[in-house]
Design an enzyme around this catalytic site. Structure first.
Site, short mmCIF file in Angstrom:
data_model
loop_
_atom_site.label_atom_id
_atom_site.label_comp_id
_atom_site.label_asym_id
_atom_site.label_seq_id
_atom_site.Cartn_x
_atom_site.Cartn_y
_atom_site.Cartn_z
N ASN A 236 45.14 41.50 51.80
CA ASN A 236 43.89 42.12 52.25
C ASN A 236 44.09 42.71 53.65
O ASN A 236 45.12 42.48 54.29
CB ASN A 236 42.78 41.07 52.31
CG ASN A 236 42.16 40.78 50.95
OD1 ASN A 236 42.28 41.57 50.02
ND2 ASN A 236 41.50 39.64 50.85
N HIS B 162 50.12 40.53 40.45
CA HIS B 162 50.10 39.09 40.20
C HIS B 162 50.89 38.40 41.30
O HIS B 162 52.07 38.69 41.51
CB HIS B 162 50.71 38.81 38.83
CG HIS B 162 50.64 37.37 38.40
ND1 HIS B 162 49.90 36.44 39.07
CD2 HIS B 162 51.22 36.72 37.36
CE1 HIS B 162 50.03 35.27 38.47
NE2 HIS B 162 50.82 35.42 37.43
N HIS C 71 37.58 43.58 43.33
CA HIS C 71 38.45 44.72 43.69
C HIS C 71 38.42 45.83 42.63
O HIS C 71 39.42 46.47 42.36
CB HIS C 71 39.91 44.26 43.90
CG HIS C 71 40.10 43.32 45.03
ND1 HIS C 71 40.48 43.71 46.30
CD2 HIS C 71 39.95 41.97 45.10
CE1 HIS C 71 40.57 42.65 47.09
NE2 HIS C 71 40.25 41.58 46.39
FE1 HDD Z 1 42.39 38.13 44.47
C1 HDD Z 1 42.36 40.91 42.58
C2 HDD Z 1 43.60 39.93 47.16
C3 HDD Z 1 42.07 35.37 46.52
C4 HDD Z 1 41.59 36.26 41.80
N1 HDD Z 1 42.87 40.04 44.81
C5 HDD Z 1 42.79 41.05 43.90
C6 HDD Z 1 43.22 42.28 44.49
C7 HDD Z 1 43.56 42.01 45.79
C8 HDD Z 1 43.35 40.59 45.99
C9 HDD Z 1 44.08 42.98 46.82
C10 HDD Z 1 43.25 43.63 43.81
C11 HDD Z 1 44.59 43.91 43.22
C12 HDD Z 1 44.59 45.29 42.62
O1 HDD Z 1 44.53 46.26 43.39
O2 HDD Z 1 44.66 45.39 41.40
N2 HDD Z 1 42.69 37.75 46.46
C13 HDD Z 1 43.29 38.59 47.36
C14 HDD Z 1 43.57 37.86 48.58
C15 HDD Z 1 43.12 36.59 48.41
C16 HDD Z 1 42.58 36.51 47.07
C17 HDD Z 1 44.25 38.45 49.80
C18 HDD Z 1 43.17 35.42 49.34
C19 HDD Z 1 44.06 35.24 50.25
N3 HDD Z 1 41.88 36.18 44.22
C20 HDD Z 1 41.83 35.19 45.18
C21 HDD Z 1 41.53 33.93 44.54
C22 HDD Z 1 41.41 34.18 43.20
C23 HDD Z 1 41.63 35.59 43.03
C24 HDD Z 1 41.42 32.60 45.28
C25 HDD Z 1 41.13 33.23 42.07
C26 HDD Z 1 41.30 31.95 42.09
N4 HDD Z 1 41.97 38.53 42.55
C27 HDD Z 1 41.72 37.60 41.61
C28 HDD Z 1 41.62 38.17 40.22
C29 HDD Z 1 41.86 39.69 40.48
C30 HDD Z 1 42.05 39.74 41.97
C31 HDD Z 1 40.38 37.79 39.47
C32 HDD Z 1 40.84 40.68 39.94
C33 HDD Z 1 41.61 41.81 39.36
C34 HDD Z 1 42.99 41.35 39.34
O3 HDD Z 1 43.05 40.09 39.87
O4 HDD Z 1 43.94 41.95 38.90
O5 HDD Z 1 42.58 37.61 39.41
#
Ligand code: HDD
Length: 690
Positions: free
Chosen positions: A147, A338, A73
């Site tokens: 999402n 978060h 993202h």
């Molecule tokens: Fe995630 C970012 C949505 C599964 C780990 N995620 C991130 C963002 C969105 C989502 C919208 C961007 C937030 C922003 O604008 O800063 N993610 C989802 C959805 C998921 C999902 C709807 C499943 C239902 N994500 C998911 C899993 C993991 C992560 C299973 C890890 C185990 N996601 C992350 C992250 C991020 C992230 C690595 C990258 C940047 C951040 O968090 O801030 O932690």
């Protein structure tokens, strides 16, 4: 936005805002700087000398101004606004006041994003869109990190690094950028059938939103509402856009990626600047705890939806975005979402994907934002008071007074003290089990809901899905990977698998191990969206010298009154001369823009104008391309001749509205209906050369 619309968050941000107008240039130490264009040198042609503290500070700051982009993202755009519940009808189910206090406007920051691409990648790639909302509630921050698709690729958080490594550019050559059309993603997909349902969504037009303002949002997981008595209710969160769910078409998205890679970002920014504030309705699907096992899938499985026909959406309130950030980096880049940020009344479930996320988000902010004090960054600060015993670490902005940074203490008045029953209380759930690395059997059906999605699509939506599979798999080099995907698709629907196989040239599969179950969920289709508004739709008027200026003026006035954004395009900027000698302002020169950046095209009359446009390949291409992408096309009088040249025949039922000079009123209404319909996907477009 008026001063009355200012939220508590907005007022809090005032303290961090800096207005640099009418100011004198200084160093970071506040020392005025006389010259920032020439370094301090020993003689005009001599070496720069160490005394130049301004030079060193300026370049050092520059050298350090990048931070790691989000690991997923990375590309996103954000805006502020508010959420307001309609009534208190959820009050029996949740303590969360921001969901149940009518008239209470909770400030929000929302960030939309793509998933796979880097920070500078194009907006319109085929991808999932993030829809993350930070509610600055009076009881602390609540983040709904969702999402635009209601399911996910995998069922367990431990698979997330594998999935992301597969979809990101390949590790040896970092190709391709922001695209799932490559071997590693599809290899992962064919080996991991739990991705099948989500891949159906990703191959559908849901992956190509016309605008962030025209897409749904989903919390995806089953969460829990918890009331005053501690009773829980399962909940799925949905955002429904007021402007309807609308998508681009694939050919168009690829061209936009070159013509205007900031297409979705610009659209969000401009709509807010012009006061057309994007709006969504929050809806919930509620399932009493006792019905946990009433479904033929597991509520804890994030690859499944609860069909809306089974559990209808209950409207809760509205989200309005009405203010652009002042500084992209400070706000949109540094906002930190978060999943664990919850307020009393909202709780988690044992969904293993959700549980994995509870770890990852805090962890990733530590590397991205450089330490544990990131909640103090203005965009992340709650409007609720913050008091605790955390201390020190990089970038500490608070000056916590007193000598005791521990609990309990008898110094400093003993505070801050625990809320003693008034704080967040975790949902009481008895958990008892063997430590085991195993997926629940109730997660085992990977195809049933993929079939449900396929069955729910209209004819044109299916065609687009098949074309997307053919495109993506057509880019895959490994034949066994292509064959593996086709084998999985055969379990979704035999016809789908055969169509895809034929398109990519692999052996069509035999009969599947199980027949299509025949069930559908009409709510999943985008074929029946209401077509009742042209608000913010962009309409191009093609003009040249000799154009009928009164037609242009009259139509543009009417369309603008209904909320559309009309622009005149000519071969050059400046003005063109109307047939009666009047000036017609040109909004944009055609070489600087393209049909893909508009929702509709209008060719007004005027013999000389149409003759000039007919000689201009850009203008002819503009019309045929708009037609090819299913857009409303209008022509008046001689304007019809340009349509002829573009091989576009009048067809009012399919959005090609043509009239003689006289009947302009009926014409306007027909054109407005066509623009409101968004697209006419059932046109014959193959022979159109665009
Ligand atoms: Fe995630 C970012 C949505 C599964 C780990 N995620 C991130 C963002 C969105 C989502 C919208 C961007 C937030 C922003 O604008 O800063 N993610 C989802 C959805 C998921 C999902 C709807 C499943 C239902 N994500 C998911 C899993 C993991 C992560 C299973 C890890 C185990 N996601 C992350 C992250 C991020 C992230 C690595 C990258 C940047 C951040 O968090 O801030 O932690």
């Amino acid at each position: 936005m008026t001063s009355d619309d200012r939220t508590a968050k907005d007022r809090q941000l005032d303290a961090a805002r800096v207005d640099k107008r009418d100011s004198v240039l200084t160093t970071d130490q506040g020392i005025p700087v006389d010259d920032t264009d020439n370094s301090l040198k020993a003689g005009e042609r001599g070496p720069t000398i160490m005394d130049d503290f301004h030079f060193r500070e300026k370049v050092t700051h520059f050298d350090h101004e990048r931070i790691p982009e989000r690991v997923v993202h990375a590309r996103g755009s954000g805006a502020y606004g508010y959420f307001e519940p309609y009534d208190d009808s959820l009050a029996t189910l949740t303590k969360a006041r921001f969901l149940t206090t009518p008239g209470l406007r909770t400030p929000v920051f929302v960030r939309f994003s793509t998933v796979a691409g880097s920070r500078g990648s194009a907006d319109t790639v085929r991808d999932v869109r993030g829809f993350a909302t930070k509610f600055y509630t009076e009881e602390g921050n609540y983040d709904l990190v969702g999402n635009n698709m209601p399911v996910f690729f995998i069922q367990d958080g431990v698979k997330f690094p594998d999935f992301v490594h597969a979809v990101k550019p390949e590790p040896d050559n970092e190709i391709p950028q922001a695209s799932s059309a490559h071997d590693t993603l599809w290899d992962f997909v064919q080996l991991q059938p739990e991705t099948t349902h989500m891949m159906m969504w990703l191959m559908s037009d849901r992956a190509l939103p016309r605008s962030f303002r025209m897409m749904q949002g989903f919390g995806v997981h089953t969460f829990r509402l918890v009331n005053e008595e501690g009773v829980g209710t399962f909940v799925k969160f949905h955002w429904t856009p007021k402007l309807g769910k609308r998508s681009l078409v694939w050919d168009e998205t690829q061209k936009i990626a070159g013509k205007d890679p900031d297409f979705n970002r610009r659209d969000l920014w401009e709509s807010i600047e012009m006061g057309a504030y994007p709006e969504w309705e929050l809806g919930v699907q509620l399932v009493p705890e006792e019905d946990e096992f009433a479904f033929d899938f597991d509520l804890l499985d994030a690859t499944k939806i609860i069909p809306e026909e089974r559990v209808p959406l209950r409207p809760v309130g509205r989200l309005v975005l009405n203010r652009n950030p002042d500084n992209f980096f400070a706000e949109t880049e540094q906002v930190a979402f978060h999943l664990a940020n919850v307020v009393p009344g909202i709780d988690f479930t044992n969904d293993p994907l959700l549980q994995g996320r509870l770890f990852s988000y805090l962890d990733t902010q530590l590397i991205r934002l450089g330490g544990p004090n990131f909640p103090q960054i203005p965009v992340n600060r709650p409007i609720a008071a913050v008091h605790n015993y955390h201390r020190d670490a990089y970038h500490q902005m608070r000056i916590d007074k007193g000598e005791a940074a521990y609990h309990p203490n008898s110094l400093d008045g003993g505070g801050p003290t625990p809320a003693d029953g008034a704080g967040y209380q975790h949902y009481q759930e008895k958990v008892d089990g063997w430590k085991i690395k195993k997926r629940s059997e109730s997660f085992a059906d990977h195809y049933g809901q993929a079939t449900l999605f396929w069955n729910s699509m209209s004819d044109w939506e299916r065609e687009h899905i098949v074309a997307a599979f053919r495109f993506e798999l057509g880019k895959v080099k490994a034949r066994h990977v292509q064959e593996g995907v086709v084998r999985n698709l055969n379990e979704v629907d035999h016809d789908l698998a055969v169509l895809v196989a034929e398109g990519i040239g692999v052996e069509p599969p035999g009969a599947p191990s199980r027949p299509n179950h025949g069930r559908s969920s009409p709510a999943l289709s985008m074929d029946h969206e209401p077509a009742d508004t042209i608000a913010t739709r962009k309409i191009a008027f093609l003009v040249a010298d000799g154009v009928d200026a009164s037609q242009v003026r009259c139509l543009m006035t009417e369309l603008t009154l209904r909320g559309a954004v009309c622009e005149t395009l000519a071969a050059h900027g400046g003005v063109v001369r109307g047939a009666g000698g009047e000036d017609v302002m040109v909004t944009r020169a055609m070489p600087t823009t393209a049909s893909v950046l508009y929702d509709a095209v209008m060719v007004p009359g005027g013999r000389e104008s149409v003759r000039a446009l007919a000689e201009d390949g850009d203008a002819v291409h503009f019309v045929s391309e708009a037609y090819k992408h299913g857009k409303a096309v209008g022509a008046i009088g001689e304007g019809a001749e340009l349509l002829d040249l573009a091989r576009v025949a009048p067809d009012a039922a399919r959005g090609v509205i043509v009239t003689g000079e006289a009947d302009t009123e009926g014409f306007l209404e027909a054109f407005v209906r066509a623009v409101a319909a968004h697209r006419f996907p059932r046109r014959a477009t193959r022979p159109v050369p665009a």
